[in-house]
Design an enzyme around this catalytic site. Structure first.
Site, mmCIF file in Angstrom:
data_model
loop_
_atom_site.group_PDB
_atom_site.id
_atom_site.type_symbol
_atom_site.label_atom_id
_atom_site.label_comp_id
_atom_site.label_asym_id
_atom_site.label_seq_id
_atom_site.Cartn_x
_atom_site.Cartn_y
_atom_site.Cartn_z
ATOM 1 N N ASP A 1 0.862 -1.175 0.000
ATOM 2 C CA ASP A 1 0.000 0.000 0.000
ATOM 3 C C ASP A 1 0.905 1.233 0.000
ATOM 4 O OD1 ASP A 1 -2.279 1.629 0.318
ATOM 5 O OD2 ASP A 1 -1.966 1.682 2.478
ATOM 6 N N THR B 1 -0.289 4.871 1.094
ATOM 7 C CA THR B 1 -0.599 5.767 2.201
ATOM 8 C C THR B 1 -0.471 5.041 3.532
ATOM 9 O OG1 THR B 1 -2.141 6.938 0.770
ATOM 10 C CG2 THR B 1 -2.309 7.346 3.138
#
Length: 971
Positions: A253, A255
């Site tokens: 991922d 963020t």
């Protein structure tokens, strides 16, 4: 539970849903005004609640309530789910609508998928072979026994061991002899019992103990301790430690994983003017952004750097037209959100701090920014908000709120102003906002704002567009009636509310856009570079917009200037098909142009131009779960980097499954939020980050840590060690058991296949428990083929796991051949030495027992790389313990072989046999090992030799050149 009343006069309850979705921020829930004043303890409350059937959607709830003849709509903001924690609110009264197994928490409670180690899966195939080999040994013994019985069928009455008749009672009688067929069958069963050690049942127990030891050292590794969050490494699954040494794909991922998820407001574009060029300054407490309330000063908890020019305009009032746009812009930031302001005490009783709690870090950053420019959110209830504008408190009625959803990608709030006017403020993603902006108004402002947005995204900033419009009386009444009808609907309420929102969110007046920075975590670029040098492919799957993701990709060194980007943004299946086909042709073109042909006619991968695939979530909608999946896989395998933007949580899992189901390569997924859970559980290894978005990812993961950069020591150091140790331990267990069993097998061939054993039963039991178990476990926990420093300095060494250098079929067969040779030497040297002597079976059995134990422990000692006192104690202590146990067993008169070891150990021949067995058994292994390391060394062995000359390496006198880890091109 449907809220009826709370301790707050406005009916607000604050809850934390960390147990449900991993989000640690406070959320607001509201009681209806009609039930707020009723007190169940003092008066009877009657009504009827009609709600939807139980479902697992924790973000949705549709119901209505009839109280005092009035029908009220109920939604997700009016209920508290099981598993929530009540915060700040003293008490809350409600009615339970679901209970037991019907609650949303219970319907969502499904255990994490069971994951098995890849090494253990491969090991099971070898154990199946060993089981077949065991059956073969038993069959050989049974067939040979049958032949022997047929050849001696006339002598069975008087032969020793098989004598059918006995005369002990003075009369001739028969022993229990069951006939030729059953005797063969019983021989087979007895041989299974004698040779069953071939199946290493104790190996599974040893593996679990080793994994516990490995986990202990991983947890205690100070280089994986995050001081900022005071969190250490967590090992939440004990059965896949060795898989960390074979990872080929990392799905990450962005963020909160690559970035800190600590949003900072950086710049804004308001009415076509960019306020990012000025020198930002941090405001002092005396600088003026505070509000006086009841004689007390309220200040925001966090400080935000401000643009001097924009700050001056914000304080100038609404007289100038430009200042009016700025006023509306910051008013929208302060009002259009779900932020909850909390009042905190300070040492100074006259000063209070406002802490903004909300579901989104983006919203928190925007509200703090609005406060820094003089628009401070002070109070929020279900019916109104209070905003301090340049020190003056103003109250606005909240007439309606359309929350953010993934389809609209925007949210809006309808505010009633003190002057009775009604305005709707909207903020959202640029892709959705520009479609509802009225382009007939100042088209040049819209174009300028789009240019600013592109420049913000190129800097890696997260962007939002803000708009508004004033509603006429007729527009408001139409909206209000439609909103009430949609809110009261029991079926299809979400669709109806979305339709109402779309009707009101159009022909907007563009106010501007904001840019928020989400900084990279410490050490991310270096970590990604190390992982790629190690031959690991890093894919980033993010929900951010494409420009932002690409910018973060370059800053994190995921993307480099040498890479050729291929971007796929399609809105239909056919266009996706064409884009994929064109991209595949382009990849092959780069392979043809950049590849160099050597003398053998093969294409070298060293000269290839790396390709980066960038694809958005809309395209993946048409690609995943269709025949285009195979083409995407074909394309992605030839790309150095894959960057997926605007992807949904299930699409993340789909991308992982795309690779996992089509290759034998190991996959690892790493994330920090609830939206990463499906990806983490789909991958072979799931790693959770203890970040800003709660602990949902951690709870669903196999391993958890504080920052992305810890992935480097986890994989390159601990992963390499775990894989190397576990692979060797499995092969060693196969070897040590095979040697012991084959010695017994050779003995059976020389004793008329009667399954009598020279080695005592006690020694047979203690062989895997005391004689050889401890050294195996100690070495598998403590031994290190290379130092941490070397493994981190040369990430290419991680390729040993990709190439399966520590455990493969070739090594298995070499180990079995070696075991066959050593067992033969162990058996036949004493047999030839004592041929024709009167030595009994127990004495030579003790010789075989001691020889095998010494042999397998010396075999282990030859492979130990780093010795310490624990290893010395385990290996040499096991040999000493074996001597002591054999002496004790032979000193017990009731056991077979009483005093045997004392008689045979007196002779010189006993010790000469032991020496001859050790030398003859280990010389072939030693010679092969020396020749292999001299003429065909692997990278690990080269690095191990280089460690001996560490001084020269540090001074630059010696350089190590590792082989590049590259995959063959896939067509």
């Amino acid at each position: 539970m449907v809220l009826l009343s709370t301790s707050d006069p406005t009916g607000v309850a604050y809850v934390q849903t960390i147990n449900l979705d991993g989000e640690s921020n406070l959320k607001t829930r509201y009681a209806k005004q009609e039930t707020l004043l009723k007190i169940p303890e003092k008066e009877k409350v009657t009504g009827l609640i009609k709600c939807e059937k139980p479902n697992r959607n924790i973000y949705g709830f549709q119901a209505n309530m009839e109280v005092d003849g009035k029908r009220l709509s109920l939604g997700p903001s009016n209920i508290i789910l099981r598993g929530c924690e009540l915060k700040i609110t003293a008490w809350a009264v409600g009615v339970a609508v679901y209970a037991g197994r019907e609650t949303k928490a219970m319907l969502n409670s499904s255990g994490a998928p069971s994951k098995r180690s890849r090494l253990e899966t491969h090991m099971n195939f070898e154990i199946i072979f060993l089981s077949l080999f065991l059956i073969a040994l038993c069959t050989v013994v049974s067939v040979c026994a049958a032949v022997w019985l047929r050849r001696h069928r006339d002598k069975l009455d008087y032969l020793p061991f098989y004598r059918r008749k006995h005369f002990s009672g003075g009369e001739e009688d028969n022993y229990n002899y069951y006939g030729w067929g059953l005797e063969i069958f019983f021989t087979f069963l007895m041989s299974v019992i004698v040779f069953q050690t071939m199946i290493p049942i104790s190996l599974y127990i040893s593996m679990e103990l080793v994994r516990v030891g490995q986990a202990y050292f991983m947890i205690g590794d100070t280089q994986m301790y995050d001081e900022s969050s005071q969190s250490r490494f967590q090992c939440r699954a004990l059965n896949i430690n060795e898989d960390l040494g074979q990872i080929k794909y990392v799905f990450s991922d962005k963020t909160g994983t690559l970035t800190e998820n600590k949003m900072e407001f950086q710049c804004a574009s308001i009415w076509g003017k960019d306020y990012s060029g000025g020198k930002a300054m941090s405001q002092d407490q005396e600088d003026g952004y505070f509000v006086q309330v009841d004689g007390k000063v309220l200040r925001p908890k966090m400080k935000v750097k401000t643009d001097p020019e924009l700050l001056q305009f914000a304080r100038s009032g609404k007289e100038m037209k430009e200042c009016g746009h700025i006023h509306d812009f910051f008013l929208a930031l302060a009002a259009c959100n779900t932020i909850v302001p909390l009042i905190l005490d300070t040492p100074d009783p006259t000063v209070k701090l406002i802490d903004y709690q909300g579901e989104s870090p983006d919203e928190q950053a925007l509200v703090y920014a609005a406060a820094a420019y003089g628009f401070m959110l002070i109070e929020r209830t279900s019916g109104h908000i209070v905003i301090g504008i340049q020190g003056e408190r103003q109250r606005f009625s909240v007439l309606g709120l359309h929350e953010f959803d993934s389809d609209r990608k925007r949210m809006s709030v309808i505010l009633g102003f003190p002057d009775k006017s009604v305005k709707v403020f909207v903020k959202g993603a640029d892709t959705s906002m520009f479609s509802v902006i009225d382009r007939s108004l100042k088209i040049n402002v819209i174009h300028t704002t789009e240019t600013h947005l592109y420049s913000y995204s190129s800097l890696g900033l997260r962007t939002l567009v803000v708009g508004m419009k004033e509603l006429s009386t007729s527009e408001f009444e139409d909206w209000h009636s439609a909103y009430e009808a949609a809110s009261a609907a029991l079926m299809g309420r979400t669709t109806l509310l979305r339709k109402v929102a779309n009707n009101i969110e159009n022909n907007l007046y563009l106010l501007g856009a904001s840019g928020i920075e989400d900084k990279l975590q410490q050490g991310v670029p270096e970590a990604i570079e190390s992982l790629r040098t190690a031959g690991i492919k890093v894919w980033v799957l993010t929900g951010d917009k494409q420009e932002t993701a690409i910018s973060i990709g370059y800053s994190s060194k995921l993307l480099t200037s040498k890479m050729t980007p291929i971007i796929i943004n399609s809105n239909s299946k056919e266009s996706c098909r064409k884009s994929l086909e064109d991209a595949i042709i382009m990849c092959k073109k780069f392979t043809t142009i950049s590849g160099t042909t050597n003398n053998t006619g093969r294409t070298s991968r060293a000269g290839l131009t790396p390709v980066a695939l960038i694809i958005d979530g809309t395209s993946l909608v048409y690609i995943l779960d269709s025949e285009l999946e195979e083409r995407l896989f074909q394309l992605s395998c030839n790309c150095s980097v894959v960057l997926c933007c605007r992807v949904a949580p299930l699409q993340k899992a789909g991308i992982v499954a795309l690779v996992k189901n089509r290759t034998l390569d190991m996959t690892l997924a790493i994330g920090d939020g609830a939206n990463d859970v499906s990806m983490i559980q789909m991958a072979d290894v799931g790693v959770g980050i203890s970040g800003q978005e709660g602990r949902q990812a951690v709870m669903a993961s196999d391993f958890a840590m504080g920052q992305f950069r810890f992935l480097v020591p986890l994989l390159l150091v601990h992963g390499h060690w775990n894989y190397q140790r576990m692979g060797y331990m499995i092969l060693y267990n196969f070897y040590r058991n095979a040697v012991f069993v084959l010695v017994s097998f050779w003995y059976v061939l020389f004793t008329c296949f009667t399954l009598t054993t020279a080695i005592s039963e006690w020694s047979g039991v203690l062989y895997s428990v005391i004689y050889t178990s401890v050294p195996t476990i100690v070495v598998a926990v403590l031994d290190k083929d290379l130092s941490r420093r070397t493994l981190l300095k040369y990430p290419q060494l991680y390729g040993a796991g990709h190439k399966q250098e520590c455990y493969n079929k070739k090594l298995f067969w070499i180990t079995m051949i070696d075991a066959f040779w050593q067992s033969a030497v162990t058996f036949f040297i004493p047999l030839l030495a004592y041929w024709g002597s009167t030595i009994d079976a127990s004495s030579i059995g003790d010789l075989w027992t001691l020889a095998v134990v010494i042999l397998v422990n010396l075999h282990l000692a030859m492979d130990v790389i780093r010795w310490n006192w624990i290893t010395h104690a385990a290996i040499w202590g096991s040999i000493i313990a074996t001597f002591i146990c054999v002496i004790i067993i032979d000193a017990i008169p009731s056991l077979i072989g009483y005093w045997a070891i004392f008689e045979i150990a007196k002779t010189r021949l006993f010790w000469l046999c032991l020496l001859a067995i050790i030398v003859a058994a280990l010389i072939p292994r030693f010679v092969v090992k020396v020749l292999y390391q001299l003429y065909t060394p692997c990278d690990v062995q080269i690095a191990r030799e280089a460690e001996k000359f560490q001084t020269q390496i540090e001074s630059g006198a010696v350089e190590i050149e590792m082989n590049p880890i590259l995959d063959p091109p896939r067509s």
